[in-house]
Design a protein around this motif. Structure first.
Motif, PDB file in Angstrom:
ATOM      1  N   VAL A  98       0.837  -1.197   0.000  1.00 54.56           N
ATOM      2  CA  VAL A  98       0.000   0.000   0.000  1.00 54.56           C
ATOM      3  C   VAL A  98       0.872   1.247   0.000  1.00 54.56           C
ATOM      4  O   VAL A  98       1.884   1.322   0.700  1.00 54.56           O
ATOM      5  N   ARG A  99       0.479   2.223  -0.790  1.00 55.92           N
ATOM      6  CA  ARG A  99       1.271   3.430  -0.970  1.00 55.92           C
ATOM      7  C   ARG A  99       0.595   4.646  -0.355  1.00 55.92           C
ATOM      8  O   ARG A  99      -0.607   4.669  -0.136  1.00 55.92           O
ATOM      9  N   PHE A 101       0.666   9.035  -1.146  1.00 53.85           N
ATOM     10  CA  PHE A 101       0.890   9.877  -2.309  1.00 53.85           C
ATOM     11  C   PHE A 101       1.745  11.088  -1.959  1.00 53.85           C
ATOM     12  O   PHE A 101       1.731  11.565  -0.832  1.00 53.85           O
ATOM     13  N   SER A 104      -0.702  15.120  -0.745  1.00 52.32           N
ATOM     14  CA  SER A 104      -1.519  14.502   0.298  1.00 52.32           C
ATOM     15  C   SER A 104      -2.860  14.021  -0.243  1.00 52.32           C
ATOM     16  O   SER A 104      -3.600  14.771  -0.875  1.00 52.32           O
ATOM     17  N   ALA A 105      -3.162  12.762  -0.009  1.00 55.65           N
ATOM     18  CA  ALA A 105      -4.391  12.174  -0.530  1.00 55.65           C
ATOM     19  C   ALA A 105      -5.273  11.710   0.617  1.00 55.65           C
ATOM     20  O   ALA A 105      -5.028  10.677   1.219  1.00 55.65           O
ATOM     21  N   VAL A 106      -6.284  12.513   0.921  1.00 56.53           N
ATOM     22  CA  VAL A 106      -7.249  12.142   1.954  1.00 56.53           C
ATOM     23  C   VAL A 106      -8.647  12.259   1.348  1.00 56.53           C
ATOM     24  O   VAL A 106      -8.808  12.765   0.243  1.00 56.53           O
ATOM     25  N   GLU A 173      -3.118  10.545   6.328  1.00 57.57           N
ATOM     26  CA  GLU A 173      -2.895   9.635   5.202  1.00 57.57           C
ATOM     27  C   GLU A 173      -2.073   8.423   5.654  1.00 57.57           C
ATOM     28  O   GLU A 173      -2.348   7.286   5.259  1.00 57.57           O
ATOM     29  N   THR A 177      -3.147   4.497   5.601  1.00 57.67           N
ATOM     30  CA  THR A 177      -2.322   3.474   4.967  1.00 57.67           C
ATOM     31  C   THR A 177      -2.048   2.331   5.947  1.00 57.67           C
ATOM     32  O   THR A 177      -2.162   1.154   5.600  1.00 57.67           O
TER      33      THR A 177
END
Ligand SMILES: Nc1ncnc2c1ncn2[C@@H]1O[C@H](COP(=O)(O)OP(=O)(O)O)[C@@H](O)[C@H]1O
Ligand SMILES: [Mg+2]
Lengths: 265, 319
Positions: A98-99, A101, A104-106, A173, A177
């Protein structure tokens, strides 16, 4: 420094020395421009492996290739000995990689708690149950709270992700993850935009979670890299410039040259 | 632990109670047939909003599902003589099946490409409706018998027709509310907020979007089938692109992503169409003008703005 050599459960049927992630001759071109050039990269199980290099070196592209957000132009990628070159990005996550980003990816309209909880839903069999009330998801709240507390967000549980300051969104984030308990964690500049205190906490957290998993991390903060990583790969113009421990890499003239006049911190 | 009904605060409950009184009392003041029309289009808009509001997918071809269900239900009633409930069920199944096929084709595209493909596919249905023998081409299906609800009450009684439609509408609205507040709805919301992130967590975004698409098409089908029976009519207008446009307008006018917004939007548009029909004015132009004015004055739509005011008032009282 912590010694993160081979975790106890390493290998399984695939043999003890098998790297958890292997890229063989992986190339990616964008309209003729070679972003990643025939890359060979092994990530050993149970290590913290840092990927560094100047902006535009191809670090994020490597992440996109490994997680199959981009299809390699050529080459082969294996995870736990299994060829994943033809898998989809959601398959990759299900396999245990699992990555995060770089940007920021929320889930902006959802609360911090719901952000983590939606990741925990992955383990349930009722994801398509449109008739089933989301109140049944409250059984996940305790676990979600623990994960938020781990990244220092216990006071922000009910706040909308969009309202959180940048550094705390990054922490959110990371919690999301970690909710998936991945075997291999890919972190793209996890500390960018964080204050001093958050950097220290996140470093400690990464060290802690890396006890029983593998971490591949892109990070510009070299003191963090020096402190955390077992192994470092320096990338420039899509190629490996140098590889080894921090002590080895930091003395490499090619690395010193590549870093002169570029905007690292 | 929070109260199980915590999602319904007093203001919402009061609004629901007021709406219930209005909806039950309305047919004794206004024409039941007119109100039935409002409800059919309101359901159409709410089902369309399910896709746009909770998935962020702007379909430009939802008339295809409305019209298909209208033709299928009309044919089932007129030619096969099936009871009312069976006609509705067949209409819903037809649009759900069509939604599954069209959704599968279009869901992989984003933004304007998605809109264009849904429009192109809907135009195909329009031409089929023009050509196929059972649709009656330009004349459409007329004099569709209404039959009886539950085999007991004749739907030719305007009040029976209205209250039957109202029950279907309320039931569908409750289902839509449940869908958006379900375990599935949570993931849909995550996908709408940040699709790559949802994918990176292992959710196959396209499968979730496809299910939302099919649910939306099925509920639109319920509206179309109900409308065909209520007005004894299924015509090319039902599958025309302007109907797809009209439902977008209703949704935006009322308030995108709100539960009651599409209802209010449908009420405004259908009322205007009704009053303008005899005035000799160009209806589409007038409605278009009003639409532009509304977008300029209240960007969040009528219900969206109203909710904004309530929120401001509440904050002022709290702070
Ligand atoms: N989707 C894309 N399309 C075209 N070029 C891209 C794309 N993604 C990355 N690149 C190019 O590939 C190179 C490497 O980018 P990236 O992997 O983001 O670098 P890094 O993360 O090391 O800063 C850059 O020159 C960038 O412009
Ligand atoms: Mg990058």
């Amino acid at each position: 420094m912590d010694n993160h050599c081979m975790a106890a459960n390493a290998g399984g049927e695939t043999g003890v020395r098998e790297p958890i992630l292997r890229m063989q001759g992986v190339r990616k071109t964008f309209a003729g421009f070679v972003a990643v050039r025939d890359l060979n990269l092994d990530v050993e199980r149970g290590t913290i492996h840092a990927l560094i290099g100047p902006n535009g070196a191809g670090k994020t592209t490597v992440f996109n290739l490994v997680t199959k957000f981009h299809q390699p132009t050529s080459g082969r990628i294996t995870f736990n000995g299994q060829d994943i070159t033809a898998k989809s990005p959601s398959d990759i996550a299900r396999l245990g990689m699992v990555r995060s980003f770089q940007i920021s990816a929320v889930f902006a309209s959802m609360s911090a708690l719901d952000n983590v909880r939606v990741a925990l839903q992955r383990f349930r069999g009722d994801n398509f149950a449109f008739w089933k009330s989301d109140r049944t998801l409250r059984s996940l709240d305790d676990r979600a709270r623990e994960l938020l507390a781990d990244v220092g967000l216990d006071d922000a549980r009910d706040r909308k992700a969009a309202e959180l300051p940048y550094g705390r969104r990054r922490a959110l984030e990371l919690a999301t993850t970690l909710a998936l308990d991945p075997e291999l964690l890919l972190l793209d500049e996890p500390m960018a935009g964080m204050g001093h205190e958050d950097v220290d906490r996140t470093s400690a957290l990464i060290r802690r979670v890396a006890k029983d998993r593998t971490v591949l991390m892109v990070e510009h903060n070299l003191s963090v890299v020096a402190d955390l990583s077992d192994r470092i790969t320096v990338l420039a113009r899509g190629e490996i410039l140098s590889e080894g421990t921090y002590a080895q890499v930091s003395k490499d003239p090619a690395v010193i040259e590549a870093y002169v006049g570029t905007d690292h911190d | 632990m929070k109260d199980a009904r915590a999602s319904f605060d007093p203001v919402t409950l009061a609004a629901i109670a007021a709406a219930a009184v209005l909806l039950v009392g309305a047919p004794f003041v206004f024409y039941p047939l007119f109100l039935t029309k409002v409800l059919c289009y309101a359901l159409f808009a709410c089902a369309f909003n399910l896709l746009l509001g909770s998935c962020g997918l702007l379909s430009f071809g939802h008339a295809a599902y409305f019209g298909t269900a209208a033709y299928v239900a009309g044919h089932a009633a007129k030619v096969w003589g099936l009871p009312f409930e069976a006609c509705l069920a067949l209409g819903v199944m037809a649009s759900a099946a069509l939604g599954a096929v069209f959704g599968y084709i279009s869901i992989r595209r984003q933004g304007i490409y998605f809109a264009m493909i849904t429009l192109a596919l809907a135009q195909m249905i329009y031409f089929l409706a023009l050509q196929l023998p059972f649709t009656g081409a330009e004349d459409g299906l007329t004099a569709i018998p209404r039959g009886k609800v539950l085999g007991l009450f004749s739907l030719d009684d305007p009040l029976v027709l209205y209250f039957t439609t109202l029950c279907l509408f309320v039931g569908a609205l409750m289902l839509i509310h449940r869908i958006t507040h379900s375990t599935f709805g949570q993931i849909l919301r995550a996908i709408r907020d940040n699709e790559p992130r949802a994918i990176s967590l292992g959710f196959e975004a396209n499968r979730f979007k496809l299910q939302a698409f099919v649910l939306s098409a099925a509920l639109v089908g319920l509206a179309g089938a109900n409308k065909a029976i209520a007005f004894k009519l299924a015509t090319l207008t039902d599958v025309h692109w302007s109907t797809s446009g009209s439902v977008i307008l209703m949704t935006l006018l009322g308030g995108l992503g709100t539960l009651l917004g599409p209802f209010v939007g449908a009420l405004v548009v259908v009322t205007l169409e009704n009053y303008l029909a005899d005035s000799g004015l160009p209806i589409q132009a007038v409605i278009g003008g009003i639409f532009i004015l509304c977008i300029l004055l209240f960007r969040r739509g009528i219900v969206g703005e109203a909710q904004g005011w309530v929120e401001t008032l509440r904050r002022r009282r709290a702070g």
